[in-house]
Design an enzyme around this catalytic site. Structure first.
Site, PDB file in Angstrom:
ATOM      1  N   ARG B 127       0.822  -1.233   0.000  1.00  0.00           N
ATOM      2  CA  ARG B 127       0.000   0.000   0.000  1.00  0.00           C
ATOM      3  C   ARG B 127       0.844   1.268   0.000  1.00  0.00           C
ATOM      4  O   ARG B 127       0.423   2.310   0.484  1.00  0.00           O
ATOM      5  CB  ARG B 127      -0.955   0.035   1.198  1.00  0.00           C
ATOM      6  CG  ARG B 127      -1.899  -1.138   1.199  1.00  0.00           C
ATOM      7  CD  ARG B 127      -3.044  -0.977   2.176  1.00  0.00           C
ATOM      8  NE  ARG B 127      -3.704  -2.252   2.307  1.00  0.00           N
ATOM      9  CZ  ARG B 127      -3.500  -3.085   3.321  1.00  0.00           C
ATOM     10  NH1 ARG B 127      -2.696  -2.744   4.306  1.00  0.00           N
ATOM     11  NH2 ARG B 127      -4.103  -4.245   3.340  1.00  0.00           N
ATOM     12  N   LYS B 149       3.435  11.600 -10.410  1.00  0.00           N
ATOM     13  CA  LYS B 149       2.759  10.762 -11.396  1.00  0.00           C
ATOM     14  C   LYS B 149       3.581   9.508 -11.656  1.00  0.00           C
ATOM     15  O   LYS B 149       4.791   9.581 -11.844  1.00  0.00           O
ATOM     16  CB  LYS B 149       2.563  11.517 -12.717  1.00  0.00           C
ATOM     17  CG  LYS B 149       1.436  12.540 -12.682  1.00  0.00           C
ATOM     18  CD  LYS B 149       1.163  13.101 -14.073  1.00  0.00           C
ATOM     19  CE  LYS B 149       0.052  14.138 -14.040  1.00  0.00           C
ATOM     20  NZ  LYS B 149      -0.196  14.718 -15.386  1.00  0.00           N
ATOM     21  N   GLU B 191      10.846  20.336 -23.006  1.00  0.00           N
ATOM     22  CA  GLU B 191       9.986  20.499 -21.823  1.00  0.00           C
ATOM     23  C   GLU B 191      10.410  21.718 -21.003  1.00  0.00           C
ATOM     24  O   GLU B 191       9.569  22.447 -20.454  1.00  0.00           O
ATOM     25  CB  GLU B 191      10.029  19.236 -20.941  1.00  0.00           C
ATOM     26  CG  GLU B 191       9.563  17.951 -21.616  1.00  0.00           C
ATOM     27  CD  GLU B 191       8.028  17.791 -21.660  1.00  0.00           C
ATOM     28  OE1 GLU B 191       7.307  18.695 -21.184  1.00  0.00           O
ATOM     29  OE2 GLU B 191       7.565  16.760 -22.192  1.00  0.00           O
ATOM     30  N   LYS B 233       7.902  23.681 -12.144  1.00  0.00           N
ATOM     31  CA  LYS B 233       7.119  22.451 -12.040  1.00  0.00           C
ATOM     32  C   LYS B 233       6.679  22.214 -10.594  1.00  0.00           C
ATOM     33  O   LYS B 233       5.531  21.845 -10.326  1.00  0.00           O
ATOM     34  CB  LYS B 233       7.951  21.262 -12.557  1.00  0.00           C
ATOM     35  CG  LYS B 233       7.283  19.902 -12.393  1.00  0.00           C
ATOM     36  CD  LYS B 233       6.328  19.560 -13.527  1.00  0.00           C
ATOM     37  CE  LYS B 233       5.486  18.338 -13.194  1.00  0.00           C
ATOM     38  NZ  LYS B 233       5.669  17.227 -14.113  1.00  0.00           N
ATOM     39  N   GLU B 243      -4.104  17.773 -10.703  1.00  0.00           N
ATOM     40  CA  GLU B 243      -4.505  18.270 -12.019  1.00  0.00           C
ATOM     41  C   GLU B 243      -6.018  18.435 -12.110  1.00  0.00           C
ATOM     42  O   GLU B 243      -6.630  18.215 -13.155  1.00  0.00           O
ATOM     43  CB  GLU B 243      -4.005  17.315 -13.118  1.00  0.00           C
ATOM     44  CG  GLU B 243      -3.813  18.006 -14.458  1.00  0.00           C
ATOM     45  CD  GLU B 243      -3.066  17.134 -15.454  1.00  0.00           C
ATOM     46  OE1 GLU B 243      -1.988  16.631 -15.101  1.00  0.00           O
ATOM     47  OE2 GLU B 243      -3.544  16.980 -16.574  1.00  0.00           O
ATOM     48  N   ARG B 248      -2.065  22.782 -13.235  1.00  0.00           N
ATOM     49  CA  ARG B 248      -1.195  21.714 -13.727  1.00  0.00           C
ATOM     50  C   ARG B 248      -1.430  21.423 -15.200  1.00  0.00           C
ATOM     51  O   ARG B 248      -0.508  21.006 -15.912  1.00  0.00           O
ATOM     52  CB  ARG B 248      -1.374  20.450 -12.870  1.00  0.00           C
ATOM     53  CG  ARG B 248      -0.292  19.421 -13.084  1.00  0.00           C
ATOM     54  CD  ARG B 248      -0.161  18.443 -11.926  1.00  0.00           C
ATOM     55  NE  ARG B 248       0.861  17.452 -12.212  1.00  0.00           N
ATOM     56  CZ  ARG B 248       1.299  16.542 -11.341  1.00  0.00           C
ATOM     57  NH1 ARG B 248       0.822  16.529 -10.126  1.00  0.00           N
ATOM     58  NH2 ARG B 248       2.228  15.678 -11.683  1.00  0.00           N
ATOM     59  N   ASN B 252       0.629  20.840 -19.976  1.00  0.00           N
ATOM     60  CA  ASN B 252       0.326  20.035 -21.159  1.00  0.00           C
ATOM     61  C   ASN B 252       0.400  20.847 -22.450  1.00  0.00           C
ATOM     62  O   ASN B 252      -0.018  20.371 -23.507  1.00  0.00           O
ATOM     63  CB  ASN B 252      -1.077  19.405 -21.018  1.00  0.00           C
ATOM     64  CG  ASN B 252      -1.104  18.325 -19.952  1.00  0.00           C
ATOM     65  OD1 ASN B 252      -0.119  17.609 -19.767  1.00  0.00           O
ATOM     66  ND2 ASN B 252      -2.189  18.219 -19.236  1.00  0.00           N
ATOM     67  N   HIS B 255       1.010  19.276 -25.794  1.00  0.00           N
ATOM     68  CA  HIS B 255       0.850  17.834 -25.607  1.00  0.00           C
ATOM     69  C   HIS B 255      -0.355  17.250 -26.343  1.00  0.00           C
ATOM     70  O   HIS B 255      -0.360  16.067 -26.648  1.00  0.00           O
ATOM     71  CB  HIS B 255       0.762  17.502 -24.114  1.00  0.00           C
ATOM     72  CG  HIS B 255       2.106  17.465 -23.435  1.00  0.00           C
ATOM     73  ND1 HIS B 255       2.955  18.551 -23.420  1.00  0.00           N
ATOM     74  CD2 HIS B 255       2.755  16.477 -22.756  1.00  0.00           C
ATOM     75  CE1 HIS B 255       4.056  18.241 -22.748  1.00  0.00           C
ATOM     76  NE2 HIS B 255       3.963  16.981 -22.346  1.00  0.00           N
ATOM     77  N   HIS B 259       0.796  14.312 -28.340  1.00  0.00           N
ATOM     78  CA  HIS B 259       0.363  12.927 -28.119  1.00  0.00           C
ATOM     79  C   HIS B 259      -0.220  12.327 -29.398  1.00  0.00           C
ATOM     80  O   HIS B 259       0.005  11.160 -29.705  1.00  0.00           O
ATOM     81  CB  HIS B 259      -0.695  12.872 -27.010  1.00  0.00           C
ATOM     82  CG  HIS B 259      -0.122  12.973 -25.628  1.00  0.00           C
ATOM     83  ND1 HIS B 259      -0.820  13.515 -24.568  1.00  0.00           N
ATOM     84  CD2 HIS B 259       1.080  12.607 -25.130  1.00  0.00           C
ATOM     85  CE1 HIS B 259      -0.069  13.475 -23.489  1.00  0.00           C
ATOM     86  NE2 HIS B 259       1.091  12.926 -23.793  1.00  0.00           N
ATOM     87  N   HIS B 272       9.206  11.830 -27.102  1.00  0.00           N
ATOM     88  CA  HIS B 272       8.085  12.587 -26.554  1.00  0.00           C
ATOM     89  C   HIS B 272       8.328  14.094 -26.668  1.00  0.00           C
ATOM     90  O   HIS B 272       7.464  14.844 -27.149  1.00  0.00           O
ATOM     91  CB  HIS B 272       7.863  12.183 -25.095  1.00  0.00           C
ATOM     92  CG  HIS B 272       6.792  12.968 -24.406  1.00  0.00           C
ATOM     93  ND1 HIS B 272       5.458  12.880 -24.767  1.00  0.00           N
ATOM     94  CD2 HIS B 272       6.846  13.873 -23.402  1.00  0.00           C
ATOM     95  CE1 HIS B 272       4.746  13.695 -23.995  1.00  0.00           C
ATOM     96  NE2 HIS B 272       5.549  14.311 -23.165  1.00  0.00           N
TER      97      HIS B 272
END
Lengths: 368, 368
Positions: B127, B149, B191, B233, B243, B248, B252, B255, B259, B272
């Protein structure tokens, strides 16, 4: 529709938000309206243990639809034997096929294993989506559905995987217990009675006085007792969410020896609640030997457990194997075991200074 | 030993606690002392991308041992192709064999995939156990190592599994970048430069003015720029951990189309950060067409990205396929896409009312 205010057993406050625990008869029909109150608006992905399918899961689905929720249902055979990542992946694949997104809601309907496994899937899908628990066994109602613990087994150990993922709502329909096997009912009462012994002398008195009525689920007293057990669990979780303090560990009363009994006897011999009942007797024996409680309370605990058709002794197990198993219990840190012991009726504490010899005597005393 | 106060780039505040992000040269030697400051006392389980093994992972291990930590090391080949549950299970088995318990610490050393995958393993072991990130790629430093994340792919989709699991410490040694391939360095700068465009005009000026020095990692300016990107960040994560707000999501920028480009071109064609650079150009084209920014800023963004050897156009891709792919992006909710668009240098906002025709024109303009 039931009286919804009366059915609110607890509001649990956690770092992941607060949630209501609803306990009553026929409350399954309120699932949609209760879910509306959480503010969640996505689709409802209902995962049910196949013993609940198609009924009473259909009743849950209809309640969700009356609440305006689009629903999808996955019925799975879920048990300790397949509480693993392979089964979790079946849930993942289903969610992927239906493009479940972060606004959607996973509803877990079944016993403790269902809640653990489906809760884990929800905790790890898209970094966590909302989960609602609809526990249908007594043990899941009074214990595992509240507090956000999820768990999955791997071949090398039970519940080694998991996450803390608090539900948005827990809804418990006492009517679901009517079809629960008697042995599982008793195992559930073990956890509820445990709550009385460790924290609530009045609840303990009720369990003692009204055992036949409780076991028959007759009238309002059993519902009120379940509701009170739920409230105790909810208060403890709110005070000590991650079991880092001194509160939540109290719920492990009977569990150190209980887990050892499950492990040494081979999982499946005893139900968890049955092993806990025997473990409670061993723990009471330790407390008595340490002079923390008198023989009368030990006898009282034995009598109450027996009145709920629970075992209070184990046979065919080796004392050394049991003691060795307690040492690998996850509550053990740095070599010393944190024992949960009674100080009186409705009052428990933790002790790290229990001599192994005392443990051995107390364990021998519950072995045949 | 480096100057530890000067190296503190950010303190990130989350519901799971606060943590420090250390950025500097040779800070890897501080890993043990920095870990001591967190108060964690368990064993350190170091999982390293095998390209870091045996050096420089040995240096990390020695630093941990100087800090008094018992260490265990697992070197794994980790990449996008095996960022899956099978690889996570290798980590689980290793932790099980060594009886890793709740007091122990998992240290992830490698690029973004390593952090995502090892972070997931730590999030779901018992956990959740403590995790420390030692990112060794520029993209992981300025972006993925901060914010909790974690992510794992399943056959039906990328990063569909994951959890928010904040680290206890993030330690970034700029020296690790010396061996990073040039293309991956550029993808990382994408980035970092993005942080300038969306939130910090001064940082943007620095990236524009000092591109050759940045790319050579010469002197203190590149370290300061990485530290500032990390700080941005960290501030955003502190303000909008899950987010769910408006902060946040700004990260993106570039992105949505990025993506789509990765997906339509087949993962692996573009890194990426490269896809994000092209996506930034498409997003700038949208903002220009909506009258939010002028052509000069679009040209400036193109020039800066090109100065970091990043692609600003894509070839061989179908506009309809790209637009379709944006619709299945996880940031899409209820059918409308939440576009992150510039309003000026160092200033971004979100818009949901972008006509598909405008998107189509802007995408066509970046396709060859």
């Amino acid at each position: 529709m039931s009286n919804q205010d009366q059915n609110l057993a607890a509001t649990v406050n956690t770092t992941q938000g607060s949630y209501r625990v609803i306990v009553g008869r026929d409350v399954i029909d309120d699932l949609g309206t209760e879910l509306q109150k959480t503010g969640l608006k996505g689709r409802a992905f209902l995962v049910v243990d196949e013993v609940m399918f198609p009924n009473p899961s259909r009743r849950a689905q209809e309640a969700l639809e009356r609440g305006g929720y689009e629903t999808h249902v996955l019925a799975l055979e879920i048990g300790e034997a397949n509480k693993n990542l392979e089964t979790v992946q079946i849930v993942y694949d289903w969610l992927a096929d239906l493009l479940a997104d972060r606004s959607d809601i996973v509803v877990a309907m079944g016993g403790g294993v269902t809640g653990d496994l489906v809760g884990f899937a929800a905790a790890t899908w898209l970094r966590g989506v909302a989960v609602v628990h609809v526990p249908t066994s007594l043990a899941a109602m009074v214990d595992s559905s509240i507090g956000g613990k999820t768990g999955v087994n791997i071949p090398k150990g039970k519940n080694l995987l998991g996450a803390f993922h608090q539900p948005k709502l827990v809804l418990q329909d006492v009517g679901h217990l009517k079809s629960l096997p008697a042995r599982e009912m008793s195992a559930g009462w073990a956890e509820a009675v445990k709550h009385g012994f460790i924290l609530d002398a009045q609840l303990l008195d009720t369990f003692e006085r009204l055992a036949p009525q409780m076991k028959a689920l007759a009238g309002e007293e059993p519902v009120a007792a379940i509701r009170r057990s739920v409230a105790i669990k909810g208060e403890i979780v709110s005070a000590d969410e991650f079991e880092t303090g001194d509160h939540r560990v109290l719920l492990n009363y009977g569990h150190t020896i209980g887990h050892a009994i499950e492990k040494v006897s081979g999982y499946g011999t005893y139900l968890h609640g049955e092993a806990v009942a025997i473990g409670m007797m061993a723990a009471a024996g330790i407390a008595e030997r340490l002079g923390m409680i008198d023989e009368e309370l030990v006898d009282r605990q034995r009598r109450v457990l027996e009145n709920y058709d629970l075992p209070v002794r184990a046979s065919g197990l080796d004392v050394d194997a049991l003691i060795e198993a307690t040492k690998s219990d996850k509550k053990s840190r740095g070599g010393t075991i944190r024992w949960v012991l009674l100080e009186g009726p409705g009052k428990a504490t933790t002790r790290r200074d229990v001599p192994e010899e005392v443990v051995r005597e107390a364990v021998l005393a519950i072995l045949d």
